[in-house]
Design a protein around this motif. Structure first.
Motif, PDB file in Angstrom:
ATOM      1  N   GLY A 106      31.398   6.077 -51.777  1.00  0.00           N
ATOM      2  CA  GLY A 106      31.658   5.871 -50.361  1.00  0.00           C
ATOM      3  C   GLY A 106      30.760   4.817 -49.764  1.00  0.00           C
ATOM      4  O   GLY A 106      29.806   4.347 -50.381  1.00  0.00           O
ATOM      5  N   MET A 107      31.085   4.435 -48.534  1.00  0.00           N
ATOM      6  CA  MET A 107      30.297   3.448 -47.801  1.00  0.00           C
ATOM      7  C   MET A 107      30.499   3.724 -46.314  1.00  0.00           C
ATOM      8  O   MET A 107      31.563   3.455 -45.762  1.00  0.00           O
ATOM      9  N   ASN A 131      25.674   7.749 -51.267  1.00  0.00           N
ATOM     10  CA  ASN A 131      26.385   7.952 -52.527  1.00  0.00           C
ATOM     11  C   ASN A 131      25.753   9.049 -53.372  1.00  0.00           C
ATOM     12  O   ASN A 131      26.462   9.740 -54.117  1.00  0.00           O
ATOM     13  N   SER A 132      24.464   9.239 -53.254  1.00  0.00           N
ATOM     14  CA  SER A 132      23.829  10.340 -53.996  1.00  0.00           C
ATOM     15  C   SER A 132      24.334  11.683 -53.466  1.00  0.00           C
ATOM     16  O   SER A 132      24.555  12.618 -54.242  1.00  0.00           O
ATOM     17  N   HIS A 133      24.550  11.779 -52.155  1.00  0.00           N
ATOM     18  CA  HIS A 133      25.111  13.002 -51.576  1.00  0.00           C
ATOM     19  C   HIS A 133      26.549  13.207 -52.064  1.00  0.00           C
ATOM     20  O   HIS A 133      26.950  14.341 -52.362  1.00  0.00           O
ATOM     21  N   ILE A 134      27.313  12.121 -52.148  1.00  0.00           N
ATOM     22  CA  ILE A 134      28.699  12.219 -52.632  1.00  0.00           C
ATOM     23  C   ILE A 134      28.723  12.654 -54.088  1.00  0.00           C
ATOM     24  O   ILE A 134      29.515  13.517 -54.484  1.00  0.00           O
ATOM     25  N   ALA A 185      30.494  14.566 -42.472  1.00  0.00           N
ATOM     26  CA  ALA A 185      30.593  15.802 -41.688  1.00  0.00           C
ATOM     27  C   ALA A 185      29.534  16.808 -42.131  1.00  0.00           C
ATOM     28  O   ALA A 185      28.910  17.487 -41.305  1.00  0.00           O
ATOM     29  N   GLN A 186      29.303  16.893 -43.444  1.00  0.00           N
ATOM     30  CA  GLN A 186      28.279  17.791 -43.956  1.00  0.00           C
ATOM     31  C   GLN A 186      26.882  17.328 -43.537  1.00  0.00           C
ATOM     32  O   GLN A 186      26.043  18.150 -43.140  1.00  0.00           O
ATOM     33  N   LEU A 187      26.639  16.023 -43.602  1.00  0.00           N
ATOM     34  CA  LEU A 187      25.325  15.500 -43.231  1.00  0.00           C
ATOM     35  C   LEU A 187      25.049  15.724 -41.748  1.00  0.00           C
ATOM     36  O   LEU A 187      23.896  15.977 -41.360  1.00  0.00           O
ATOM     37  N   LEU A 188      26.089  15.639 -40.923  1.00  0.00           N
ATOM     38  CA  LEU A 188      25.914  15.899 -39.492  1.00  0.00           C
ATOM     39  C   LEU A 188      25.498  17.348 -39.274  1.00  0.00           C
ATOM     40  O   LEU A 188      24.603  17.643 -38.468  1.00  0.00           O
ATOM     41  N   GLN A 189      26.113  18.258 -40.000  1.00  0.00           N
ATOM     42  CA  GLN A 189      25.761  19.675 -39.886  1.00  0.00           C
ATOM     43  C   GLN A 189      24.319  19.929 -40.321  1.00  0.00           C
ATOM     44  O   GLN A 189      23.632  20.782 -39.761  1.00  0.00           O
ATOM     45  N   GLU A 190      23.872  19.169 -41.304  1.00  0.00           N
ATOM     46  CA  GLU A 190      22.513  19.342 -41.833  1.00  0.00           C
ATOM     47  C   GLU A 190      21.472  18.580 -41.025  1.00  0.00           C
ATOM     48  O   GLU A 190      20.271  18.688 -41.309  1.00  0.00           O
ATOM     49  N   GLY A 191      21.920  17.790 -40.046  1.00  0.00           N
ATOM     50  CA  GLY A 191      20.989  17.038 -39.216  1.00  0.00           C
ATOM     51  C   GLY A 191      20.422  15.802 -39.861  1.00  0.00           C
ATOM     52  O   GLY A 191      19.382  15.284 -39.429  1.00  0.00           O
TER      53      GLY A 191
END
Length: 257
Positions: A77-78, A65-68, A47-53
């Motif tokens: 995650g996967m 996984n680096s974002h997590i 959801a965060q990555l979608l907001q960031e494009g």
């Protein structure tokens, strides 16, 4: 024999509800309240990555996984098994930290379970306590959904609502519910040939419109790269029979998207 079983159950229905509720609390609610290390990060971080494009990075296991790990070093995650629309689910919760968001989702999940029990009682014309026992007898499938912060309770609720709407011939509600579920898991799309055969054209139309509308929202926000990455991962993992680049035809990860 049947009457004997009914008599036994009549005396055991309250103790059974108590036992199943305690099991749900012990194996689902309590551990789920304490941690957000598995499954829930898929929904929250996407959801965060979608907001960031940059939702396309969710389909790169190392980048995802680096974002997590930037949020929770103990989590993992996967996302390669999920369609881009999955990133819409937790949009309203990204303003909270991950654990708080997980706890909010857990409370919402319990609320959905209560609503589902009421609806099942109406559909099956049984007592609420019997509907509660019936649902809680799902056991660890249900407890794990609560503990891990999964979204399958939400999808099951939509299917139950659709069933009730079907009985009332409310085709718009049925089509919208099926379309939402199909946007997250492709399985309901297999209803379409039967609906067309039965000449349920309006219902099929509502389902298809809802399905594409949800994907259109995701496409407009996430961009073409998110879908390109998804289709690449889908072909590799399902058509190619290699799941997450690791285990061919693994039952651990296989599910009908």
């Amino acid at each position: 024999m049947e009457n004997t079983i009914r008599v036994i159950y009549r005396y055991m229905q309250v103790p059974l509800l108590l036992m199943l509720s305690l099991a749900c609390l012990r194996f689902g609610v309590i551990p789920g309240w304490k941690q957000a290390n598995s499954d829930f990060p898929n929904y929250y971080v996407s959801a965060q990555l979608l907001q960031e494009g940059i939702l396309h990075e969710a389909y790169d296991i190392e980048k995802f996984n680096s974002h997590i790990h930037e949020i929770n070093s103990n989590a993992g995650g996967m996302f390669v098994m999920y369609p881009p629309t999955t990133a819409l689910i937790m949009q309203a919760l990204t303003g909270f930290d991950m654990l708080t968001a997980k706890r909010i989702w857990l409370v919402l999940t319990i609320g959905m379970l209560v609503l589902m029990i009421i609806l099942i009682a109406q559909i099956a014309k049984i007592a609420v306590i019997d509907a509660a026992n019936l649902l809680l007898l799902c056991g660890f499938n249900l407890f794990n959904d609560i503990m891990l912060g999964q979204v399958y309770t939400l999808m099951l609720l939509l299917l139950v609502v659709a069933h009730l709407a079907w009985n009332r011939q409310s085709w718009i509600t049925v089509g919208v519910c099926w379309g939402v579920v199909a946007a997250l898991k492709f399985l309901p799309l297999f209803f379409l040939p039967l609906l067309l055969y039965k000449k349920q054209l309006r219902l099929a139309g509502y389902m298809i419109i809802t399905f594409f509308f949800i994907h259109l929202i995701t496409y407009l926000v996430g961009g073409v790269e998110a879908y390109r990455s998804f289709f690449t991962a889908f072909i590799q993992n399902y058509v190619g029979g290699e799941v997450a680049g690791e285990v061919p035809l693994s039952t651990q990860y296989q599910s009908m998207q």
